[in-house]
Write a protein that holds these residues in place. Structure first.
Motif: not given
Length: 253
Positions: A1-11
């Protein structure tokens, strides 16, 4: 599960980061680091690479040190901004291996294994060069990172567990040919399982020293941890301090 904008440290990660890393927010973990960084900063400014939610930056700022941070995760920085004093800390959003910041700094620092978030050797070398460009002559670069636990790998094994419980399993996977690794987390909440994996590149102390030399830095100190115990062959981590050389001190070529 990866946030495209925040990399591996998204919301999803930012929302519970402080809680999941609670042991790293205790005074015993934070105060010795802040003591050393404040000493190295002196009357100058500090640059934190991977500032996150402000675990180190906020108490360092409260010591009177002007801190500027770089971080790719807007979600993590939003948590920093929501804390008392967070609005007073400048943050540049971007990759800390390449992002430029105005001005120069007495100390730059990269803590809690975050150098490993750069998953190629080229990116790690670029990080040292980027830091060197931001440091004043004689300024210092501090890294806290673990020593790769390859002695725990018998022949044919590539997995090292580091947490097990009835509802959570955490393990590292190593590729010793490429120095690629990943930390993997399985968690069961209310009978539903989730899986999260973060890629890293582990790096050896001597390799970091060579990266420093390429950037015009030299090793000043290396300790077992923030309380400055000697670094030995049994140390599981190190805190290393490199200093920026004067132009006249740099090797030719």
């Amino acid at each position: 599960m990866v946030d495209d904008e925040d990399g591996y440290f998204g919301e999803p990660i930012a929302s519970r980061y402080d809680e999941s890393s609670a042991e790293m927010f205790t005074p015993g973990a934070v105060d010795p680091a802040v003591d050393l960084l404040a000493e190295l900063a002196g009357d100058g400014r500090a640059l934190e690479l991977g500032i996150g939610t402000g675990r180190v930056a906020l108490p360092l700022s409260r010591r009177g040190v002007e801190v500027h941070g770089i971080d790719m995760s807007r979600a993590m920085v939003a948590r920093l901004r929501a804390k008392p004093g967070g609005d007073a800390i400048g943050v540049s959003i971007g990759d800390f291996a390449t992002t430029k910041v105005d001005g120069t700094f007495s100390v730059a620092y990269l803590v809690f294994n975050t150098i490993n978030n750069l998953t190629t050797q080229d990116a790690q070398v670029a990080c040292f060069r980027n830091v060197a460009e931001h440091l004043e002559p004689g300024g210092t670069f501090v890294i806290e990172v673990g020593v790769p636990e390859l002695r725990r790998l018998p022949p044919g094994q590539s997995v090292v567990p580091f947490h097990t419980s009835p509802t959570r399993w955490s393990f590292d996977v190593y590729d010793v040919a490429t120095q690629a690794m990943s930390s993997n987390y399985v968690e069961v909440v209310d009978g539903r399982g989730s899986y999260w994996s973060v890629p890293f590149r582990y790096v050896w102390p001597a390799e970091l020293d060579l990266m420093a030399r390429l950037a015009g830095l030299r090793l000043r100190e290396r300790w077992d941890g923030w309380t400055r115990e000697p670094f030995t062959s049994e140390s599981g981590q190190h805190v290393s301090v490199w200093e920026k050389l004067e132009q006249s001190e740099r090797p030719a070529g």
